[in-house]
Design a protein around this motif. Structure first.
Motif, PDB file in Angstrom:
ATOM      1  N   GLU A  89       0.853  -1.195   0.000  1.00 13.61           N
ATOM      2  CA  GLU A  89       0.000   0.000   0.000  1.00 13.61           C
ATOM      3  C   GLU A  89       0.887   1.244   0.000  1.00 13.61           C
ATOM      4  O   GLU A  89       1.951   1.252   0.619  1.00 13.61           O
ATOM      5  CB  GLU A  89      -0.903  -0.016   1.235  1.00 13.61           C
ATOM      6  CG  GLU A  89      -1.887  -1.172   1.195  1.00 13.61           C
ATOM      7  CD  GLU A  89      -2.689  -1.344   2.472  1.00 13.61           C
ATOM      8  OE1 GLU A  89      -3.757  -1.971   2.402  1.00 13.61           O
ATOM      9  OE2 GLU A  89      -2.252  -0.876   3.537  1.00 13.61           O
ATOM     10  N   GLU A 149      -7.267   1.993  -2.394  1.00 16.84           N
ATOM     11  CA  GLU A 149      -7.367   1.678  -0.966  1.00 16.84           C
ATOM     12  C   GLU A 149      -8.329   2.648  -0.283  1.00 16.84           C
ATOM     13  O   GLU A 149      -8.848   3.576  -0.897  1.00 16.84           O
ATOM     14  CB  GLU A 149      -5.966   1.705  -0.328  1.00 16.84           C
ATOM     15  CG  GLU A 149      -5.392   0.327  -0.051  1.00 16.84           C
ATOM     16  CD  GLU A 149      -6.214  -0.481   0.943  1.00 16.84           C
ATOM     17  OE1 GLU A 149      -7.025   0.120   1.707  1.00 16.84           O
ATOM     18  OE2 GLU A 149      -6.093  -1.715   0.956  1.00 16.84           O
ATOM     19  N   GLU A 161      -2.877   0.530  -3.852  1.00 17.20           N
ATOM     20  CA  GLU A 161      -2.163  -0.702  -3.505  1.00 17.20           C
ATOM     21  C   GLU A 161      -1.701  -1.411  -4.767  1.00 17.20           C
ATOM     22  O   GLU A 161      -2.411  -1.419  -5.773  1.00 17.20           O
ATOM     23  CB  GLU A 161      -3.090  -1.625  -2.702  1.00 17.20           C
ATOM     24  CG  GLU A 161      -2.511  -2.996  -2.436  1.00 17.20           C
ATOM     25  CD  GLU A 161      -3.274  -3.766  -1.365  1.00 17.20           C
ATOM     26  OE1 GLU A 161      -3.873  -3.145  -0.475  1.00 17.20           O
ATOM     27  OE2 GLU A 161      -3.264  -5.009  -1.439  1.00 17.20           O
TER      28      GLU A 161
HETATM   29 MG    MG Z   1      -4.870  -3.278   1.227  1.00 12.46          MG
END
Ligand code: MG
Ligand code: GLU
Length: 492
Positions: free
Chosen positions: A162, A231, A238
């Motif tokens: 992320e 995200e 991500e």
């Molecule tokens: Mg994630």
């Protein structure tokens, strides 16, 4: 007269072939410049750029580079007084800011997709007498994997990363010569998507332009990218990668982070892999590391078990994982507090360990449970059975993150450790907590005699000194938020 690569003992017929192939390839591709880079303690690539006519010599002789580059903290300050007599007694080879030699791996050659006529080579540092520098973090992972191989195993890793991407509205603060500082300010930015609309197609469309750059960059670099996702947090995204051998996965993370930041920057975007960007409304970024072992003698995924252990319930590890998998899981639990600093190495990252945000808080495992530190994925009979460690932040040095997994897992295997039952309450008060600050994590590492012994006290002392320097500057900062902006947001 032998070449430096020969004196290092790494130059065989295969390397000679690769040197010639790489030089020919670079010539044919019209390469003008080749960046020779090494991944530093903080996961950042550094090095020098050679011209095409100097490439072959660099491949054979390496390039000289000031040794303090290995002694810097996240602000680029050298954490040892290298000109004071005795100051580097514990670091032989690092006195007086003398030279190290970076020797490139000819097999690592790539043409950079974002910079015209530019090649790229991965390198590792050696002392001038041809000995490898043991503090080099890639070397640390190579050593760990060699030990794992001696035990008969190879590690496979899949990455879920992320991170945050912003559009730069004003580079002025960062590039204004009157505001230059050590470390300097970050650029002014705006969001590429407003967040709080998890996995929404509309936000994926809004963020399409920078995500295309991420995709093209990763693929042109040959990285096994499988998906890009929106995200939960504002401007948070991500990237997910297929599993590969651990060293290739760590190399991929280095290339991805550093490449994507540069490619995006050229297009007016700012990417950061810091865990918690310095804004009011954010979600933490995690780096989840999926892992499994393969037997080097064959046999596929060694964490897979044929059928649940007779009489076991679903909360017992032996219901899902092979004995090897359970020992590995138990090793990761036994050394979780000690390994934390390798997985979450910044002051900033410790803000992530909090309840109910899909980040771990305690030393626990669960079956497909995203609140637990270790999420066991799969079931008996499933060839994709694996352990996902959710302990890490995306700024972590991948070599150290993975090496800590190997040493912890090997200890679990060596001692035949069994795991406690899976948690169903990952944020329960009574559970053993992960460290809550960088300082506590450093102490936890120093208290973990097994990790210190397997990684080597020299590496641990080195890391602690660099990280203490970062901690001290944070403690001394008049404005801790500005520290985060300058030291992390602008740089990692
Ligand atoms: Mg994630
Ligand atoms: N952002 C969460 C973390 O800090 C993870 C969210 C997810 O599971 O996708 O690890």
């Amino acid at each position: 007269m032998s070449s430096f690569a020969q004196r290092c003992g790494v130059h065989d017929a295969a390397r000679e072939d690769a040197v010639q192939r790489t030089v020919r390839l670079a010539q044919a591709a019209g390469i003008e410049l080749v960046r020779i880079v090494w991944c530093d303690l903080h996961g950042v690539t550094r090095g020098k750029t050679v011209t095409l006519p100097a490439l072959e010599r660099a491949l054979r002789e390496g390039i000289g580079l000031v040794s303090t580059l290995m002694l810097k903290d996240t602000s680029d300050r050298t954490a040892w007084k290298v000109f004071e007599p005795g100051a580097t007694d514990t670091l032989p080879g690092f006195a007086h800011a003398g030279n190290l030699v970076l020797l490139p791996d000819p097999e690592s050659f790539r043409q950079l997709p974002w910079a015209p006529a530019t090649g790229w080579l991965q390198a590792q540092p050696y002392f001038q007498d041809g000995r490898p520098v043991p503090l080099d973090t890639r070397r640390v992972l190579q050593d760990a994997l060699a030990r794992l191989a001696q035990a008969g195993w190879g590690l496979r890793c899949g990455l879920e990363v992320e991170f945050h991407v912003y559009r730069i509205t004003d580079a002025g603060p960062q590039l204004d010569p009157h505001r230059a500082a050590w470390p300097g300010p970050a650029p002014a930015v705006e969001l590429v998507h407003p967040g709080y609309n998890l996995l929404t197609e509309g936000w994926a469309d809004l963020a399409d332009a920078p995500l295309r750059i991420v995709q093209h960059t990763a693929q042109a670099l040959g990285l096994p990218l499988t998906s890009l996702e929106i995200e939960l947090g504002p401007s948070q995204v991500e990237a997910v990668f297929d599993a590969t051998d651990a060293l290739a996965a760590a190399d991929a993370m280095v290339l991805f982070r550093n490449g994507v930041r540069q490619a995006l920057r050229r297009a007016g975007y700012h990417a950061t892999f810091m865990c918690r960007p310095p804004f009011q409304q954010i979600m933490s970024s995690g780096w989840h590391l999926h892992q499994s072992l393969v037997g080097l003698a064959g046999g596929g995924n060694a964490f897979r078990r044929e059928a649940p252990e007779p009489g076991s319930g679903p909360l017992e590890a032996a219901h899902t994982l092979s004995a090897t998998g359970e020992h590995w899981l138990a090793g990761l639990l036994a050394h979780a507090r000690g390994m934390a600093v390798f997985c979450t190495p910044t002051v900033n990252g410790y803000g992530r360990y909090r309840p109910n945000a899909l980040a771990p808080q305690s030393v626990l495992w669960g079956r497909d449970n995203r609140g637990a530190m270790l999420r066991v994925v799969g079931e008996a009979g499933d060839g994709a059975t694996r352990i996902e460690n959710r302990i890490g932040e995306p700024a972590a040095n991948p070599y150290l993150y993975m090496a800590s997994q190997v040493h912890a897992g090997l200890d679990g295997l060596a001692r035949g450790l069994r795991a406690p039952p899976a948690t169903e309450a990952p944020y329960a008060e009574a559970a053993e907590r992960l460290p809550t600050s960088l300082g506590e994590a450093l102490e936890a590492l120093q208290a973990d005699a097994t990790l210190v012994r397997s990684l080597g006290p020299g590496l641990v002392d080195y890391l602690v000194q660099v990280k203490r320097s970062e901690l001290q500057r944070h403690a001394d900062a008049e404005d801790p938020e500005e520290f985060m902006r300058r030291e992390y947001f602008a740089r990692i």
